[in-house]
Write a protein that holds these residues in place. Structure first.
Motif, PDB file in Angstrom:
ATOM      1  N   MET A   8     -46.834  96.479 -40.197  1.00  0.00           N
ATOM      2  CA  MET A   8     -46.670  95.472 -39.168  1.00  0.00           C
ATOM      3  C   MET A   8     -45.888  96.081 -38.016  1.00  0.00           C
ATOM      4  O   MET A   8     -44.904  96.787 -38.206  1.00  0.00           O
ATOM      5  N   LYS A   9     -46.334  95.785 -36.833  1.00  0.00           N
ATOM      6  CA  LYS A   9     -45.616  96.272 -35.660  1.00  0.00           C
ATOM      7  C   LYS A   9     -44.318  95.490 -35.510  1.00  0.00           C
ATOM      8  O   LYS A   9     -44.293  94.281 -35.644  1.00  0.00           O
ATOM      9  N   ARG A  10     -43.271  96.181 -35.224  1.00  0.00           N
ATOM     10  CA  ARG A  10     -41.945  95.582 -35.037  1.00  0.00           C
ATOM     11  C   ARG A  10     -41.481  95.804 -33.605  1.00  0.00           C
ATOM     12  O   ARG A  10     -40.340  96.182 -33.358  1.00  0.00           O
ATOM     13  N   THR A  11     -42.362  95.537 -32.669  1.00  0.00           N
ATOM     14  CA  THR A  11     -42.061  95.798 -31.266  1.00  0.00           C
ATOM     15  C   THR A  11     -40.940  94.914 -30.746  1.00  0.00           C
ATOM     16  O   THR A  11     -40.069  95.378 -30.002  1.00  0.00           O
ATOM     17  N   ALA A  12     -40.938  93.649 -31.129  1.00  0.00           N
ATOM     18  CA  ALA A  12     -39.900  92.729 -30.646  1.00  0.00           C
ATOM     19  C   ALA A  12     -38.521  93.171 -31.115  1.00  0.00           C
ATOM     20  O   ALA A  12     -37.564  93.191 -30.323  1.00  0.00           O
ATOM     21  N   GLU A  13     -38.414  93.547 -32.391  1.00  0.00           N
ATOM     22  CA  GLU A  13     -37.130  94.002 -32.910  1.00  0.00           C
ATOM     23  C   GLU A  13     -36.690  95.289 -32.221  1.00  0.00           C
ATOM     24  O   GLU A  13     -35.525  95.461 -31.887  1.00  0.00           O
ATOM     25  N   PHE A  14     -37.660  96.194 -32.016  1.00  0.00           N
ATOM     26  CA  PHE A  14     -37.342  97.464 -31.367  1.00  0.00           C
ATOM     27  C   PHE A  14     -36.830  97.247 -29.946  1.00  0.00           C
ATOM     28  O   PHE A  14     -35.795  97.793 -29.563  1.00  0.00           O
ATOM     29  N   VAL A  15     -37.545  96.432 -29.171  1.00  0.00           N
ATOM     30  CA  VAL A  15     -37.167  96.216 -27.775  1.00  0.00           C
ATOM     31  C   VAL A  15     -35.826  95.495 -27.677  1.00  0.00           C
ATOM     32  O   VAL A  15     -34.953  95.884 -26.891  1.00  0.00           O
ATOM     33  N   MET A  16     -35.637  94.459 -28.485  1.00  0.00           N
ATOM     34  CA  MET A  16     -34.366  93.726 -28.433  1.00  0.00           C
ATOM     35  C   MET A  16     -33.210  94.611 -28.881  1.00  0.00           C
ATOM     36  O   MET A  16     -32.116  94.558 -28.297  1.00  0.00           O
ATOM     37  N   GLY A  17     -33.422  95.425 -29.901  1.00  0.00           N
ATOM     38  CA  GLY A  17     -32.377  96.340 -30.353  1.00  0.00           C
ATOM     39  C   GLY A  17     -32.054  97.402 -29.327  1.00  0.00           C
ATOM     40  O   GLY A  17     -30.888  97.745 -29.112  1.00  0.00           O
ATOM     41  N   LEU A  18     -33.080  97.923 -28.664  1.00  0.00           N
ATOM     42  CA  LEU A  18     -32.867  98.942 -27.645  1.00  0.00           C
ATOM     43  C   LEU A  18     -32.117  98.368 -26.440  1.00  0.00           C
ATOM     44  O   LEU A  18     -31.147  98.967 -25.961  1.00  0.00           O
ATOM     45  N   ILE A  19     -32.532  97.199 -25.979  1.00  0.00           N
ATOM     46  CA  ILE A  19     -31.834  96.558 -24.854  1.00  0.00           C
ATOM     47  C   ILE A  19     -30.402  96.206 -25.250  1.00  0.00           C
ATOM     48  O   ILE A  19     -29.460  96.419 -24.488  1.00  0.00           O
ATOM     49  N   GLY A  20     -30.233  95.674 -26.468  1.00  0.00           N
ATOM     50  CA  GLY A  20     -28.890  95.351 -26.950  1.00  0.00           C
ATOM     51  C   GLY A  20     -27.996  96.579 -27.013  1.00  0.00           C
ATOM     52  O   GLY A  20     -26.813  96.517 -26.667  1.00  0.00           O
ATOM     53  N   GLY A  21     -28.548  97.707 -27.438  1.00  0.00           N
ATOM     54  CA  GLY A  21     -27.767  98.933 -27.509  1.00  0.00           C
ATOM     55  C   GLY A  21     -27.358  99.458 -26.150  1.00  0.00           C
ATOM     56  O   GLY A  21     -26.220  99.869 -25.940  1.00  0.00           O
ATOM     57  N   ILE A  22     -28.292  99.427 -25.218  1.00  0.00           N
ATOM     58  CA  ILE A  22     -27.981  99.912 -23.863  1.00  0.00           C
ATOM     59  C   ILE A  22     -26.933  99.012 -23.210  1.00  0.00           C
ATOM     60  O   ILE A  22     -25.952  99.500 -22.627  1.00  0.00           O
ATOM     61  N   VAL A  23     -27.125  97.698 -23.319  1.00  0.00           N
ATOM     62  CA  VAL A  23     -26.144  96.772 -22.747  1.00  0.00           C
ATOM     63  C   VAL A  23     -24.805  96.897 -23.470  1.00  0.00           C
ATOM     64  O   VAL A  23     -23.744  96.829 -22.858  1.00  0.00           O
ATOM     65  N   GLY A  24     -24.844  97.126 -24.789  1.00  0.00           N
ATOM     66  CA  GLY A  24     -23.617  97.300 -25.559  1.00  0.00           C
ATOM     67  C   GLY A  24     -22.838  98.530 -25.139  1.00  0.00           C
ATOM     68  O   GLY A  24     -21.603  98.500 -25.058  1.00  0.00           O
ATOM     69  N   ILE A  25     -23.544  99.615 -24.852  1.00  0.00           N
ATOM     70  CA  ILE A  25     -22.867 100.820 -24.376  1.00  0.00           C
ATOM     71  C   ILE A  25     -22.224 100.563 -23.020  1.00  0.00           C
ATOM     72  O   ILE A  25     -21.076 100.955 -22.774  1.00  0.00           O
ATOM     73  N   LEU A  26     -22.939  99.880 -22.143  1.00  0.00           N
ATOM     74  CA  LEU A  26     -22.363  99.546 -20.831  1.00  0.00           C
ATOM     75  C   LEU A  26     -21.145  98.638 -20.973  1.00  0.00           C
ATOM     76  O   LEU A  26     -20.137  98.829 -20.280  1.00  0.00           O
ATOM     77  N   CYS A  27     -21.222  97.667 -21.867  1.00  0.00           N
ATOM     78  CA  CYS A  27     -20.072  96.775 -22.099  1.00  0.00           C
ATOM     79  C   CYS A  27     -18.906  97.540 -22.700  1.00  0.00           C
ATOM     80  O   CYS A  27     -17.747  97.293 -22.349  1.00  0.00           O
ATOM     81  N   GLY A  28     -19.198  98.482 -23.598  1.00  0.00           N
ATOM     82  CA  GLY A  28     -18.139  99.298 -24.174  1.00  0.00           C
ATOM     83  C   GLY A  28     -17.442 100.154 -23.135  1.00  0.00           C
ATOM     84  O   GLY A  28     -16.213 100.269 -23.124  1.00  0.00           O
ATOM     85  N   PHE A  29     -18.224 100.731 -22.237  1.00  0.00           N
ATOM     86  CA  PHE A  29     -17.615 101.531 -21.178  1.00  0.00           C
ATOM     87  C   PHE A  29     -16.806 100.669 -20.217  1.00  0.00           C
ATOM     88  O   PHE A  29     -15.786 101.116 -19.685  1.00  0.00           O
ATOM     89  N   SER A  30     -17.232  99.431 -20.003  1.00  0.00           N
ATOM     90  CA  SER A  30     -16.413  98.558 -19.159  1.00  0.00           C
ATOM     91  C   SER A  30     -15.099  98.224 -19.857  1.00  0.00           C
ATOM     92  O   SER A  30     -14.062  98.105 -19.207  1.00  0.00           O
ATOM     93  N   GLY A  31     -15.119  98.105 -21.186  1.00  0.00           N
ATOM     94  CA  GLY A  31     -13.878  97.903 -21.929  1.00  0.00           C
ATOM     95  C   GLY A  31     -12.974  99.118 -21.869  1.00  0.00           C
ATOM     96  O   GLY A  31     -11.749  98.989 -21.754  1.00  0.00           O
ATOM     97  N   VAL A  32     -13.568 100.312 -21.931  1.00  0.00           N
ATOM     98  CA  VAL A  32     -12.779 101.543 -21.795  1.00  0.00           C
ATOM     99  C   VAL A  32     -12.147 101.602 -20.410  1.00  0.00           C
ATOM    100  O   VAL A  32     -10.970 101.951 -20.263  1.00  0.00           O
ATOM    101  N   LEU A  33     -12.917 101.241 -19.397  1.00  0.00           N
ATOM    102  CA  LEU A  33     -12.389 101.225 -18.032  1.00  0.00           C
ATOM    103  C   LEU A  33     -11.240 100.228 -17.907  1.00  0.00           C
ATOM    104  O   LEU A  33     -10.197 100.539 -17.328  1.00  0.00           O
ATOM    105  N   LEU A  34     -11.426  99.052 -18.469  1.00  0.00           N
ATOM    106  CA  LEU A  34     -10.372  98.038 -18.431  1.00  0.00           C
ATOM    107  C   LEU A  34      -9.123  98.517 -19.167  1.00  0.00           C
ATOM    108  O   LEU A  34      -7.999  98.333 -18.693  1.00  0.00           O
ATOM    109  N   GLY A  35      -9.308  99.154 -20.328  1.00  0.00           N
ATOM    110  CA  GLY A  35      -8.173  99.695 -21.068  1.00  0.00           C
ATOM    111  C   GLY A  35      -7.466 100.808 -20.321  1.00  0.00           C
ATOM    112  O   GLY A  35      -6.241 100.919 -20.367  1.00  0.00           O
ATOM    113  N   SER A  36      -8.234 101.625 -19.610  1.00  0.00           N
ATOM    114  CA  SER A  36      -7.630 102.712 -18.828  1.00  0.00           C
ATOM    115  C   SER A  36      -6.832 102.171 -17.656  1.00  0.00           C
ATOM    116  O   SER A  36      -5.748 102.686 -17.345  1.00  0.00           O
ATOM    117  N   VAL A  37      -7.364 101.147 -16.994  1.00  0.00           N
ATOM    118  CA  VAL A  37      -6.616 100.536 -15.887  1.00  0.00           C
ATOM    119  C   VAL A  37      -5.338  99.906 -16.421  1.00  0.00           C
ATOM    120  O   VAL A  37      -4.264 100.037 -15.820  1.00  0.00           O
TER     121      VAL A  37
END
Length: 113
Positions: A1-30
Motif C-alpha cells: 500500500m502506498k503511504r504517500t500521505a504519511e510520508f508527506v506529512m512526516g516530511l513536512i512535520g520534520g522540516i517545520v520541526g527543525i525550523l522550530c528547533g532552530f528558532s528555540g536555539v536562537l531564542l535560548g542564545s538571545v
C-alpha cells in the motif's frame, strides 16, 4: 500500500520541526546573551527537538518499507518534541501525530476488516 500521505506529512512535520528547533536555539542564545536564568535549558531542549525532528524524517522515509517502525518514530518525535519546546513544536507535533496514527490505523489492500 502506498503511504504517500504519511510520508508527506512526516516530511513536512520534520522540516517545520527543525525550523522550530532552530528558532528555540536562537531564542535560548538571545536569552543567554542577556544572562537570563534557564537559557541553557532552552537551548538544550531545542537541540533535542531538532534531533527528534530528524528522527521523524527518518520515520517518514521508512514508513513505506516498515510501516510500524516509521509510524513509531513519528509518534516518538511528536511526543518528545512537544515536551521539549511545547508551544514552538505544536504544528510539527500535530503533523507527526496524525501521520503516526494513520500509519498504525490504515489497513493494507489485502487486509480484511
Amino acid at each position: 500500500m502506498k503511504r504517500t500521505a504519511e510520508f508527506v506529512m512526516g516530511l513536512i512535520g520534520g522540516i517545520v520541526g527543525i525550523l522550530c528547533g532552530f528558532s528555540g536555539v536562537l531564542l535560548g542564545s538571545v536569552a543567554a546573551s542577556l544572562q537570563v536564568d534557564g537559557s541553557g535549558t532552552v537551548s538544550t531542549a531545542s537541540w533535542i527537538a531538532i534531533a527528534v525532528s530528524v528522527l521523524g524524517i527518518v520515520g517518514a522515509g521508512i514508513v513505506k518499507k516498515s510501516t510500524k517502525l516509521g509510524s513509531l518514530f513519528m509518534l516518538i518525535a511528536a511526543v518528545v518534541g512537544f515536551i521539549c519546546i511545547s508551544f514552538f513544536y505544536t504544528v510539527p507535533a500535530i503533523l507527526f501525530l496524525i501521520a503516526g496514527i494513520m500509519g498504525f490505523a490504515r489497513k493494507g489492500k489485502g487486509a480484511v476488516a
